[in-house]
Design a protein around this motif. Structure first.
Motif, PDB file in Angstrom:
ATOM      1  N   ARG A  73      28.547 -24.406  -4.037  1.00  0.00           N
ATOM      2  CA  ARG A  73      28.842 -23.939  -5.397  1.00  0.00           C
ATOM      3  C   ARG A  73      28.606 -22.432  -5.512  1.00  0.00           C
ATOM      4  O   ARG A  73      29.371 -21.733  -6.177  1.00  0.00           O
ATOM      5  N   VAL A  74      27.567 -21.920  -4.858  1.00  0.00           N
ATOM      6  CA  VAL A  74      27.328 -20.471  -4.851  1.00  0.00           C
ATOM      7  C   VAL A  74      28.526 -19.766  -4.216  1.00  0.00           C
ATOM      8  O   VAL A  74      29.055 -18.790  -4.755  1.00  0.00           O
ATOM      9  N   ARG A  75      28.973 -20.280  -3.069  1.00  0.00           N
ATOM     10  CA  ARG A  75      30.100 -19.655  -2.372  1.00  0.00           C
ATOM     11  C   ARG A  75      31.375 -19.770  -3.205  1.00  0.00           C
ATOM     12  O   ARG A  75      32.186 -18.845  -3.240  1.00  0.00           O
ATOM     13  N   MET A  76      31.554 -20.886  -3.905  1.00  0.00           N
ATOM     14  CA  MET A  76      32.736 -21.061  -4.746  1.00  0.00           C
ATOM     15  C   MET A  76      32.742 -20.029  -5.863  1.00  0.00           C
ATOM     16  O   MET A  76      33.787 -19.452  -6.178  1.00  0.00           O
ATOM     17  N   GLU A  77      31.580 -19.788  -6.456  1.00  0.00           N
ATOM     18  CA  GLU A  77      31.464 -18.749  -7.489  1.00  0.00           C
ATOM     19  C   GLU A  77      31.903 -17.401  -6.920  1.00  0.00           C
ATOM     20  O   GLU A  77      32.629 -16.652  -7.570  1.00  0.00           O
ATOM     21  N   MET A  78      31.448 -17.094  -5.719  1.00  0.00           N
ATOM     22  CA  MET A  78      31.777 -15.818  -5.090  1.00  0.00           C
ATOM     23  C   MET A  78      33.272 -15.730  -4.776  1.00  0.00           C
ATOM     24  O   MET A  78      33.890 -14.685  -4.980  1.00  0.00           O
ATOM     25  N   ILE A  79      33.851 -16.814  -4.303  1.00  0.00           N
ATOM     26  CA  ILE A  79      35.290 -16.838  -4.001  1.00  0.00           C
ATOM     27  C   ILE A  79      36.090 -16.568  -5.268  1.00  0.00           C
ATOM     28  O   ILE A  79      37.002 -15.733  -5.284  1.00  0.00           O
ATOM     29  N   LEU A  80      35.749 -17.262  -6.336  1.00  0.00           N
ATOM     30  CA  LEU A  80      36.498 -17.107  -7.586  1.00  0.00           C
ATOM     31  C   LEU A  80      36.317 -15.703  -8.170  1.00  0.00           C
ATOM     32  O   LEU A  80      37.270 -15.131  -8.704  1.00  0.00           O
ATOM     33  N   ARG A  81      35.121 -15.143  -8.044  1.00  0.00           N
ATOM     34  CA  ARG A  81      34.916 -13.762  -8.510  1.00  0.00           C
ATOM     35  C   ARG A  81      35.762 -12.800  -7.691  1.00  0.00           C
ATOM     36  O   ARG A  81      36.358 -11.863  -8.224  1.00  0.00           O
ATOM     37  N   GLY A  82      35.779 -13.009  -6.378  1.00  0.00           N
ATOM     38  CA  GLY A  82      36.579 -12.159  -5.508  1.00  0.00           C
ATOM     39  C   GLY A  82      38.052 -12.223  -5.843  1.00  0.00           C
ATOM     40  O   GLY A  82      38.745 -11.196  -5.875  1.00  0.00           O
ATOM     41  N   LYS A  83      38.546 -13.416  -6.138  1.00  0.00           N
ATOM     42  CA  LYS A  83      39.953 -13.569  -6.510  1.00  0.00           C
ATOM     43  C   LYS A  83      40.236 -12.848  -7.824  1.00  0.00           C
ATOM     44  O   LYS A  83      41.270 -12.205  -7.962  1.00  0.00           O
ATOM     45  N   LYS A  84      39.322 -12.932  -8.776  1.00  0.00           N
ATOM     46  CA  LYS A  84      39.514 -12.240 -10.057  1.00  0.00           C
ATOM     47  C   LYS A  84      39.549 -10.731  -9.874  1.00  0.00           C
ATOM     48  O   LYS A  84      40.184 -10.026 -10.645  1.00  0.00           O
ATOM     49  N   LEU A  85      38.870 -10.244  -8.855  1.00  0.00           N
ATOM     50  CA  LEU A  85      38.866  -8.813  -8.573  1.00  0.00           C
ATOM     51  C   LEU A  85      40.057  -8.408  -7.704  1.00  0.00           C
ATOM     52  O   LEU A  85      40.187  -7.238  -7.351  1.00  0.00           O
ATOM     53  N   GLY A  86      40.905  -9.387  -7.358  1.00  0.00           N
ATOM     54  CA  GLY A  86      42.132  -9.094  -6.627  1.00  0.00           C
ATOM     55  C   GLY A  86      42.003  -9.045  -5.120  1.00  0.00           C
ATOM     56  O   GLY A  86      42.916  -8.587  -4.440  1.00  0.00           O
ATOM     57  N   PHE A  87      40.890  -9.500  -4.583  1.00  0.00           N
ATOM     58  CA  PHE A  87      40.722  -9.502  -3.142  1.00  0.00           C
ATOM     59  C   PHE A  87      41.441 -10.691  -2.516  1.00  0.00           C
ATOM     60  O   PHE A  87      41.579 -11.746  -3.140  1.00  0.00           O
ATOM     61  N   THR A  88      41.895 -10.520  -1.281  1.00  0.00           N
ATOM     62  CA  THR A  88      42.515 -11.620  -0.542  1.00  0.00           C
ATOM     63  C   THR A  88      41.412 -12.543  -0.031  1.00  0.00           C
ATOM     64  O   THR A  88      40.233 -12.153   0.017  1.00  0.00           O
ATOM     65  N   LEU A  89      41.793 -13.745   0.385  1.00  0.00           N
ATOM     66  CA  LEU A  89      40.802 -14.669   0.922  1.00  0.00           C
ATOM     67  C   LEU A  89      40.165 -14.117   2.198  1.00  0.00           C
ATOM     68  O   LEU A  89      38.974 -14.334   2.442  1.00  0.00           O
ATOM     69  N   THR A  90      40.926 -13.397   2.999  1.00  0.00           N
ATOM     70  CA  THR A  90      40.365 -12.790   4.204  1.00  0.00           C
ATOM     71  C   THR A  90      39.301 -11.761   3.828  1.00  0.00           C
ATOM     72  O   THR A  90      38.215 -11.724   4.422  1.00  0.00           O
ATOM     73  N   GLU A  91      39.605 -10.939   2.824  1.00  0.00           N
ATOM     74  CA  GLU A  91      38.633  -9.948   2.361  1.00  0.00           C
ATOM     75  C   GLU A  91      37.401 -10.628   1.771  1.00  0.00           C
ATOM     76  O   GLU A  91      36.263 -10.200   2.023  1.00  0.00           O
ATOM     77  N   ILE A  92      37.622 -11.686   1.017  1.00  0.00           N
ATOM     78  CA  ILE A  92      36.500 -12.424   0.427  1.00  0.00           C
ATOM     79  C   ILE A  92      35.642 -13.025   1.531  1.00  0.00           C
ATOM     80  O   ILE A  92      34.415 -12.958   1.487  1.00  0.00           O
ATOM     81  N   SER A  93      36.278 -13.588   2.530  1.00  0.00           N
ATOM     82  CA  SER A  93      35.552 -14.164   3.659  1.00  0.00           C
ATOM     83  C   SER A  93      34.686 -13.109   4.341  1.00  0.00           C
ATOM     84  O   SER A  93      33.525 -13.361   4.672  1.00  0.00           O
ATOM     85  N   ASP A  94      35.247 -11.922   4.530  1.00  0.00           N
ATOM     86  CA  ASP A  94      34.474 -10.828   5.133  1.00  0.00           C
ATOM     87  C   ASP A  94      33.301 -10.435   4.244  1.00  0.00           C
ATOM     88  O   ASP A  94      32.211 -10.128   4.745  1.00  0.00           O
ATOM     89  N   LEU A  95      33.526 -10.433   2.936  1.00  0.00           N
ATOM     90  CA  LEU A  95      32.471 -10.028   2.001  1.00  0.00           C
ATOM     91  C   LEU A  95      31.328 -11.035   1.944  1.00  0.00           C
ATOM     92  O   LEU A  95      30.156 -10.646   1.932  1.00  0.00           O
ATOM     93  N   ILE A  96      31.667 -12.311   1.884  1.00  0.00           N
ATOM     94  CA  ILE A  96      30.606 -13.309   1.729  1.00  0.00           C
ATOM     95  C   ILE A  96      30.067 -13.765   3.075  1.00  0.00           C
ATOM     96  O   ILE A  96      28.946 -14.256   3.138  1.00  0.00           O
ATOM     97  N   GLY A  97      30.846 -13.585   4.129  1.00  0.00           N
ATOM     98  CA  GLY A  97      30.383 -13.895   5.476  1.00  0.00           C
ATOM     99  C   GLY A  97      29.511 -15.121   5.527  1.00  0.00           C
ATOM    100  O   GLY A  97      29.877 -16.191   5.073  1.00  0.00           O
ATOM    101  N   GLY A  98      28.334 -14.955   6.030  1.00  0.00           N
ATOM    102  CA  GLY A  98      27.400 -16.074   6.154  1.00  0.00           C
ATOM    103  C   GLY A  98      26.386 -16.089   5.034  1.00  0.00           C
ATOM    104  O   GLY A  98      25.256 -16.478   5.236  1.00  0.00           O
ATOM    105  N   ALA A  99      26.792 -15.621   3.863  1.00  0.00           N
ATOM    106  CA  ALA A  99      25.858 -15.557   2.735  1.00  0.00           C
ATOM    107  C   ALA A  99      25.179 -16.902   2.529  1.00  0.00           C
ATOM    108  O   ALA A  99      25.836 -17.925   2.444  1.00  0.00           O
ATOM    109  N   GLY A 100      23.871 -16.882   2.485  1.00  0.00           N
ATOM    110  CA  GLY A 100      23.100 -18.110   2.341  1.00  0.00           C
ATOM    111  C   GLY A 100      22.781 -18.426   0.899  1.00  0.00           C
ATOM    112  O   GLY A 100      23.115 -17.682  -0.014  1.00  0.00           O
TER     113      GLY A 100
END
Length: 150
Positions: A73-100
């Protein structure tokens, strides 16, 4: 927490409880099924499966069933925020990486100043392209109405 009590807790969410889960996801909260995650975040089942295939979220699997924990759920929040900011999924993946689980779900805190500037430039170019397309379509629509009236 046992699987059965997790599922019972997850199935008893009210609309208000769902907002609490969304606002403060954590590792000790009840697991959610794919349907519950879909409803909670307003995304399709296909989207959740796609995010899993891309390695963005990693639900616990039991046979063909998926159970989403607090970290998902934490990662889902981050994904959705990234999408709202216009980032691609690849960019979002790089940003959140292995975020715990213990890391902030605030995607903006992961951004570097140059990434922010680059994203602003990208979004401004997109806005200009959209504004231009709207102007062309309005002109075409107006011309078609005038021709139809003549």
């Amino acid at each position: 927490m046992s699987r059965m009590s997790s599922l019972n807790a997850a199935s008893s969410f009210s609309g208000e409880a769902e907002e609490d889960v969304k606002a403060t996801p954590g590792p000790d909260q009840a697991e959610l099924t794919i349907s519950q995650m879909s409803r909670l975040y307003g995304v399709s089942l296909r989207t959740l499966r796609f995010y899993e295939d891309r390695g963005l979220i990693k639900p616990r699997r039991e046979g063909t069933s998926r159970y989403y924990r607090g970290v998902d759920r934490v990662r889902m929040e981050m994904i959705l925020r990234g999408k709202k900011l216009g980032f691609t999924l690849t960019e979002i993946s790089d940003l959140i990486g292995g975020a715990g689980v213990n890391e902030t779900p605030d995607l903006e805190e992961q951004l570097q100043p140059q990434q922010i500037i680059n994203q602003i430039s990208h979004l401004e170019r997109q806005r200009n392209d959209i504004d231009s397309a709207i102007e062309r379509l309005r002109a075409t629509h107006s011309r078609l109405r005038q021709n139809a009236a003549a």
